[in-house]
Enzyme design. Structure first.
Site, PDB file in Angstrom:
ATOM      1  N   HIS A   1       1.012 -11.739   1.809  1.00 26.44           N
ATOM      2  CA  HIS A   1      -0.028 -10.988   1.107  1.00 26.44           C
ATOM      3  C   HIS A   1      -0.711 -11.814   0.015  1.00 26.44           C
ATOM      4  O   HIS A   1      -1.927 -11.812  -0.106  1.00 26.44           O
ATOM      5  CB  HIS A   1       0.562  -9.710   0.500  1.00 26.44           C
ATOM      6  CG  HIS A   1      -0.456  -8.645   0.248  1.00 26.44           C
ATOM      7  ND1 HIS A   1      -0.158  -7.304   0.253  1.00 26.44           N
ATOM      8  CD2 HIS A   1      -1.792  -8.714  -0.009  1.00 26.44           C
ATOM      9  CE1 HIS A   1      -1.251  -6.608   0.016  1.00 26.44           C
ATOM     10  NE2 HIS A   1      -2.254  -7.442  -0.156  1.00 26.44           N
TER      11      HIS A   1
ATOM     12  N   TYR B   1       0.813  -1.221   0.000  1.00 28.95           N
ATOM     13  CA  TYR B   1       0.000   0.000   0.000  1.00 28.95           C
ATOM     14  C   TYR B   1       0.842   1.265   0.000  1.00 28.95           C
ATOM     15  O   TYR B   1       0.349   2.339  -0.352  1.00 28.95           O
ATOM     16  CB  TYR B   1      -0.931   0.034   1.216  1.00 28.95           C
ATOM     17  CG  TYR B   1      -1.907  -1.100   1.322  1.00 28.95           C
ATOM     18  CD1 TYR B   1      -2.138  -1.973   0.261  1.00 28.95           C
ATOM     19  CD2 TYR B   1      -2.594  -1.324   2.509  1.00 28.95           C
ATOM     20  CE1 TYR B   1      -3.031  -3.034   0.386  1.00 28.95           C
ATOM     21  CE2 TYR B   1      -3.494  -2.371   2.638  1.00 28.95           C
ATOM     22  CZ  TYR B   1      -3.706  -3.221   1.573  1.00 28.95           C
ATOM     23  OH  TYR B   1      -4.588  -4.265   1.710  1.00 28.95           O
TER      24      TYR B   1
END
Length: 279
Positions: free
Chosen positions: A108, A50
């Site tokens: 992730h 992010y």
């Protein structure tokens, strides 16, 4: 140590960082996290991918809420899943987050540099050394969970997967995944529950929202909570943060659920050719 996840957490994907167009607003992320904590949120979710861990860390440090009251989660980038890279980049994440540990560290995606036999022992080491409290995975199927459980010494505390009205928990690999997770004490965490806003305009969702006099977002979050999953929902304004926080108190009847589950459109956001459900 058992992981206790609040049913609603703050998702921070894209908050403060908009890659490529020059419109970054770092204060948006800091303000959103601070406001969320002030309102009572106690689960904040971010990721190396992010690009805003430093902003999340700044907000938590500035908040009046103690660090030990917040379940802080981040995720290791798929390109950083070689053993040494997991160790090095996790410590870099901790520096950006201004903390000595994270409560939950995720793989992730099980793609790119992911190799169970190399990646997962690094997560065990980080846990043994006190840098993380719990090991999590994201975008895993039952098959990839089985492999991971066979390699890890630590239990898998959570699996974060995409769930929303166009990708319901009762279909596809998800129908098998939720019972498996319940059997093995793995928290299921829904990401992108509003499908980046696309689910808010679906006619059945809007009909249920009008019936109850609430927002479509509240309807979707309440619907997901009935599946006994936790949710991380992105919001940047106080009004939206407050509205989302009220979702668990909304009771949907059978007619409401049938309306939502009558949605025929299917859409998976951020799909990857090498994702496990495409193999």
């Amino acid at each position: 140590m058992t992981l206790h996840l609040p049913r609603l957490g703050l998702g921070t994907s894209d908050l403060g960082i908009t890659l490529g167009d020059g419109d970054d607003d770092p204060e948006e992320c800091v303000t959103a996290v601070e406001t969320a904590l002030d309102l009572g949120y106690r689960h904040v979710d971010t990721a190396q991918m992010y690009g805003n861990e430093h902003l999340v860390g700044k907000a938590i440090e500035r908040s009046d809420v103690g660090r030990d009251e917040v379940v802080l989660a981040t995720k290791v980038h798929p390109q950083n899943l070689a053993y040494d890279d997991v160790i090095e980049t996790t410590k870099e994440s901790l520096d950006r987050l201004r903390t000595d540990y994270v409560d939950l560290l995720y793989v992730h995606w099980p793609i790119d540099a992911y190799d169970p036999d190399e990646t997962l022992p690094a997560f065990d080491r980080l846990r043994e050394e006190g840098y993380i409290d719990h090991v999590g995975v994201s975008n895993f199927t039952v098959e990839t969970l089985e492999v991971a459980r066979g390699v890890l010494d630590a239990p898998i505390a959570a699996n974060q997967i995409q769930l929303h009205p166009m990708l319901p928990p009762t279909e596809g690999e998800r129908a098998e995944l939720l019972p498996y997770a319940a059997e093995h004490d793995i928290e299921v965490v829904a990401w992108s529950p509003l499908a980046r806003g696309e689910a808010l305009s679906l006619a059945p969702v809007r009909a249920v929202a009008e019936k109850h006099g609430v927002s479509p977002a509240r309807v979707i979050l309440a619907w997901l909570s009935d599946f006994d999953v936790s949710v991380v929902a992105k919001a940047s304004t106080r009004d939206h943060l407050e509205d989302n926080l009220e979702a668990p108190s909304l009771s949907l009847d059978d007619e409401d659920v049938e309306r939502i589950e009558s949605i025929e459109e299917r859409k998976r956001l951020f799909d990857r050719e090498d994702a496990p459900w495409n193999q």
